[in-house]
Motif scaffolding. Sequence first.
Motif, PDB file in Angstrom:
ATOM      1  N   ILE A 274       0.832  -1.204   0.000  1.00  0.00           N
ATOM      2  CA  ILE A 274       0.000   0.000   0.000  1.00  0.00           C
ATOM      3  C   ILE A 274       0.870   1.259   0.000  1.00  0.00           C
ATOM      4  CG2 ILE A 274      -1.718   1.311   1.299  1.00  0.00           C
ATOM      5  CD1 ILE A 274      -2.726  -1.218  -0.171  1.00  0.00           C
ATOM      6  N   VAL A 275       2.002   1.239   0.687  1.00  0.00           N
ATOM      7  CA  VAL A 275       2.915   2.385   0.662  1.00  0.00           C
ATOM      8  C   VAL A 275       3.354   2.655  -0.774  1.00  0.00           C
ATOM      9  CG1 VAL A 275       5.223   3.166   1.334  1.00  0.00           C
ATOM     10  CG2 VAL A 275       3.714   2.138   3.041  1.00  0.00           C
ATOM     11  N   ARG A 276       3.719   1.607  -1.503  1.00  0.00           N
ATOM     12  CA  ARG A 276       4.122   1.780  -2.897  1.00  0.00           C
ATOM     13  C   ARG A 276       2.949   2.291  -3.741  1.00  0.00           C
ATOM     14  NH1 ARG A 276       5.842  -3.015  -3.890  1.00  0.00           N
ATOM     15  NH2 ARG A 276       8.044  -2.618  -3.512  1.00  0.00           N
ATOM     16  N   ALA A 277       1.762   1.733  -3.491  1.00  0.00           N
ATOM     17  CA  ALA A 277       0.592   2.152  -4.260  1.00  0.00           C
ATOM     18  C   ALA A 277       0.253   3.615  -4.004  1.00  0.00           C
ATOM     19  CB  ALA A 277      -0.603   1.267  -3.905  1.00  0.00           C
ATOM     20  N   LYS A 278       0.382   4.067  -2.778  1.00  0.00           N
ATOM     21  CA  LYS A 278       0.097   5.471  -2.465  1.00  0.00           C
ATOM     22  C   LYS A 278       1.008   6.400  -3.252  1.00  0.00           C
ATOM     23  CE  LYS A 278      -0.372   6.557   1.890  1.00  0.00           C
ATOM     24  NZ  LYS A 278      -0.086   6.568   3.345  1.00  0.00           N
ATOM     25  N   GLY A 279       2.275   6.015  -3.355  1.00  0.00           N
ATOM     26  CA  GLY A 279       3.194   6.839  -4.133  1.00  0.00           C
ATOM     27  C   GLY A 279       2.791   6.911  -5.597  1.00  0.00           C
ATOM     28  N   PRO A 304      -9.066  -7.516  -3.460  1.00  0.00           N
ATOM     29  CA  PRO A 304      -8.164  -7.513  -2.309  1.00  0.00           C
ATOM     30  C   PRO A 304      -7.386  -6.208  -2.165  1.00  0.00           C
ATOM     31  CG  PRO A 304      -8.025  -9.601  -3.463  1.00  0.00           C
ATOM     32  CD  PRO A 304      -8.857  -8.699  -4.320  1.00  0.00           C
ATOM     33  N   PHE A 305      -7.023  -5.595  -3.311  1.00  0.00           N
ATOM     34  CA  PHE A 305      -6.309  -4.318  -3.256  1.00  0.00           C
ATOM     35  C   PHE A 305      -7.180  -3.235  -2.635  1.00  0.00           C
ATOM     36  CE2 PHE A 305      -5.238  -0.301  -5.659  1.00  0.00           C
ATOM     37  CZ  PHE A 305      -4.128   0.007  -4.882  1.00  0.00           C
ATOM     38  N   ASN A 306      -8.441  -3.139  -3.068  1.00  0.00           N
ATOM     39  CA  ASN A 306      -9.340  -2.127  -2.509  1.00  0.00           C
ATOM     40  C   ASN A 306      -9.552  -2.328  -1.012  1.00  0.00           C
ATOM     41  OD1 ASN A 306      -9.836  -0.625  -4.831  1.00  0.00           O
ATOM     42  ND2 ASN A 306     -11.481  -1.975  -5.508  1.00  0.00           N
ATOM     43  N   ARG A 307      -9.743  -3.585  -0.592  1.00  0.00           N
ATOM     44  CA  ARG A 307      -9.975  -3.861   0.832  1.00  0.00           C
ATOM     45  C   ARG A 307      -8.738  -3.536   1.666  1.00  0.00           C
ATOM     46  NH1 ARG A 307     -12.797  -8.260  -1.464  1.00  0.00           N
ATOM     47  NH2 ARG A 307     -10.988  -9.640  -1.244  1.00  0.00           N
ATOM     48  N   ALA A 308      -7.568  -3.966   1.191  1.00  0.00           N
ATOM     49  CA  ALA A 308      -6.340  -3.690   1.938  1.00  0.00           C
ATOM     50  C   ALA A 308      -6.061  -2.196   1.993  1.00  0.00           C
ATOM     51  CB  ALA A 308      -5.170  -4.431   1.286  1.00  0.00           C
ATOM     52  N   PHE A 309      -6.320  -1.490   0.891  1.00  0.00           N
ATOM     53  CA  PHE A 309      -6.073  -0.041   0.858  1.00  0.00           C
ATOM     54  C   PHE A 309      -7.003   0.683   1.825  1.00  0.00           C
ATOM     55  CE2 PHE A 309      -5.853   4.259  -0.671  1.00  0.00           C
ATOM     56  CZ  PHE A 309      -4.582   4.387  -1.202  1.00  0.00           C
ATOM     57  N   ASP A 311      -8.439  -0.579   4.518  1.00  0.00           N
ATOM     58  CA  ASP A 311      -8.034  -0.903   5.883  1.00  0.00           C
ATOM     59  C   ASP A 311      -6.828  -0.085   6.322  1.00  0.00           C
ATOM     60  OD1 ASP A 311     -10.044  -2.743   6.101  1.00  0.00           O
ATOM     61  OD2 ASP A 311      -8.784  -4.485   5.644  1.00  0.00           O
ATOM     62  N   GLU A 312      -5.903   0.136   5.403  1.00  0.00           N
ATOM     63  CA  GLU A 312      -4.656   0.833   5.743  1.00  0.00           C
ATOM     64  C   GLU A 312      -4.823   2.349   5.757  1.00  0.00           C
ATOM     65  OE1 GLU A 312      -0.395   0.966   6.442  1.00  0.00           O
ATOM     66  OE2 GLU A 312      -1.678  -0.801   6.254  1.00  0.00           O
ATOM     67  N   VAL A 313      -5.548   2.886   4.764  1.00  0.00           N
ATOM     68  CA  VAL A 313      -5.603   4.335   4.564  1.00  0.00           C
ATOM     69  C   VAL A 313      -6.921   4.941   5.042  1.00  0.00           C
ATOM     70  CG1 VAL A 313      -5.309   6.178   2.839  1.00  0.00           C
ATOM     71  CG2 VAL A 313      -4.046   4.037   2.595  1.00  0.00           C
ATOM     72  N   GLY A 314      -7.977   4.141   5.006  1.00  0.00           N
ATOM     73  CA  GLY A 314      -9.278   4.658   5.420  1.00  0.00           C
ATOM     74  C   GLY A 314     -10.131   5.161   4.280  1.00  0.00           C
ATOM     75  N   THR A 315      -9.674   5.011   3.055  1.00  0.00           N
ATOM     76  CA  THR A 315     -10.431   5.435   1.890  1.00  0.00           C
ATOM     77  C   THR A 315     -10.094   4.508   0.727  1.00  0.00           C
ATOM     78  OG1 THR A 315     -10.980   7.312   0.471  1.00  0.00           O
ATOM     79  CG2 THR A 315      -8.668   7.044   1.075  1.00  0.00           C
ATOM     80  N   THR A 316     -10.800   4.664  -0.390  1.00  0.00           N
ATOM     81  CA  THR A 316     -10.534   3.813  -1.542  1.00  0.00           C
ATOM     82  C   THR A 316      -9.374   4.364  -2.357  1.00  0.00           C
ATOM     83  OG1 THR A 316     -12.054   5.031  -2.981  1.00  0.00           O
ATOM     84  CG2 THR A 316     -12.980   3.227  -1.661  1.00  0.00           C
ATOM     85  N   PRO A 317      -8.711   3.532  -3.169  1.00  0.00           N
ATOM     86  CA  PRO A 317      -7.635   4.043  -4.036  1.00  0.00           C
ATOM     87  C   PRO A 317      -8.111   5.148  -4.968  1.00  0.00           C
ATOM     88  CG  PRO A 317      -7.599   1.650  -3.944  1.00  0.00           C
ATOM     89  CD  PRO A 317      -8.842   2.064  -3.264  1.00  0.00           C
ATOM     90  N   ARG A 318      -9.317   5.009  -5.495  1.00  0.00           N
ATOM     91  CA  ARG A 318      -9.838   6.022  -6.413  1.00  0.00           C
ATOM     92  C   ARG A 318     -10.003   7.370  -5.708  1.00  0.00           C
ATOM     93  NH1 ARG A 318     -11.946   5.179 -11.157  1.00  0.00           N
ATOM     94  NH2 ARG A 318     -12.202   2.952 -10.693  1.00  0.00           N
ATOM     95  N   ASP A 319     -10.594   7.359  -4.519  1.00  0.00           N
ATOM     96  CA  ASP A 319     -10.783   8.607  -3.769  1.00  0.00           C
ATOM     97  C   ASP A 319      -9.443   9.186  -3.349  1.00  0.00           C
ATOM     98  OD1 ASP A 319     -13.497   8.386  -4.062  1.00  0.00           O
ATOM     99  OD2 ASP A 319     -13.848   7.521  -2.073  1.00  0.00           O
ATOM    100  N   TYR A 320      -8.508   8.314  -2.977  1.00  0.00           N
ATOM    101  CA  TYR A 320      -7.180   8.791  -2.574  1.00  0.00           C
ATOM    102  C   TYR A 320      -6.489   9.478  -3.752  1.00  0.00           C
ATOM    103  CZ  TYR A 320      -2.398   8.769  -0.777  1.00  0.00           C
ATOM    104  OH  TYR A 320      -1.135   9.145  -0.363  1.00  0.00           O
ATOM    105  N   ARG A 321      -6.556   8.884  -4.930  1.00  0.00           N
ATOM    106  CA  ARG A 321      -5.933   9.505  -6.112  1.00  0.00           C
ATOM    107  C   ARG A 321      -6.573  10.858  -6.408  1.00  0.00           C
ATOM    108  NH1 ARG A 321      -5.497   6.371 -11.806  1.00  0.00           N
ATOM    109  NH2 ARG A 321      -3.248   6.311 -11.365  1.00  0.00           N
ATOM    110  N   ALA A 322      -7.899  10.920  -6.346  1.00  0.00           N
ATOM    111  CA  ALA A 322      -8.583  12.183  -6.631  1.00  0.00           C
ATOM    112  C   ALA A 322      -8.214  13.259  -5.631  1.00  0.00           C
ATOM    113  CB  ALA A 322     -10.101  11.953  -6.633  1.00  0.00           C
TER     114      ALA A 322
END
Length: 332
Positions: A274-279, A304-309, A311-322
């Motif tokens: 998830i750290v790598r994905a956030k970057g 699994p990526f959406n669920r793990a993200f 759990d770790e970040v508190g939001t979805t990858p899509r919302d985090y990117r936006a």
Amino acid sequence: MTTFNASIATVEKGFRPWRPRGRLQVHATIAAASFVCYIFGRLLEGGAATAFSLIGVGACGWAWLVARALFDPAPRDARWARVVGLVLALSGALSVLAPAGGMVGRVADSLYTLSGSAALLLTFVEPFHRYTPDLPLGEKRFRFAFVTVYAGLVAVSVLGLRAVGDGPGEALRDDLVKSACALTGLVAVLVAVRFRLGHPLAARTARRAPTEDDARLAERLRRLLVEEAVDSRPELKIGDVAARLGEPEHRVSQCISTALGFANFNRWINHHRIVRAKGMLAAPDERRSILEIAFACGFASLGPFNRAFRDEVGTTPRDYRATMRAGATAAG
């Protein structure tokens, strides 16, 4: 009067009846009462048998909840477990009271059979909860004995009696054998509870302080991430990492939970993924889709990526990117 009240208070203070404390003791008390009622319900006749059976039909459900408390140190049961136990007890009581052959009786019997079978099967699973190769020998023997005794009781009371034929003599034999199994189960429950109270699971599984060996192994684990990027492999297992380092799996698991501070291997690996994905998601020039980023970070699929993200970040990858791109645009 004051002297009399003081004397009463002294007597009451000295006489403290036993009250069950904690999830295990409460369930064990109710299970013991259910086993006793089950036995009387089998051996008596008429209204007394019916009254005892109303409570006794829930014995296997309470025995399962005792098993959960034996091997899971959580202070409370999960909600779904309470629902299964409640359905079992209520459907069993209704099947006792409902007229034989009626619609209500058939539905109650079906629910009772389904929930009872689930409780029987789940009881087999409970001893394997939190099972690790580094458990103390006494705990391993206790779990093995629990499974062995329980399997024997189920085999005799459920499987072995299917060959029983019709007739008063056979019915009496069925009642006697099942009552003997219930009595044995009652004794086994009391012995198991006594063992657990003397060997608390929470105290035994408390996280220990990391050792120097743990620190050295933790550094080797970090190097695997930095130099070999092992977390990018979708099917990575703890056994793969242990084999790569030439260490037993339980040593790697201990190191992750003590020196690295993660609950388990999957949490540790997913954290770094998830750290790598956030970057990647925060990079303004990153054009890859979220699915492609998930693959690049070691996840085999998007779910699994959406669920793990989350759990770790508190939001979805899509919302985090936006959010990150909106912040970069505002700053620019």
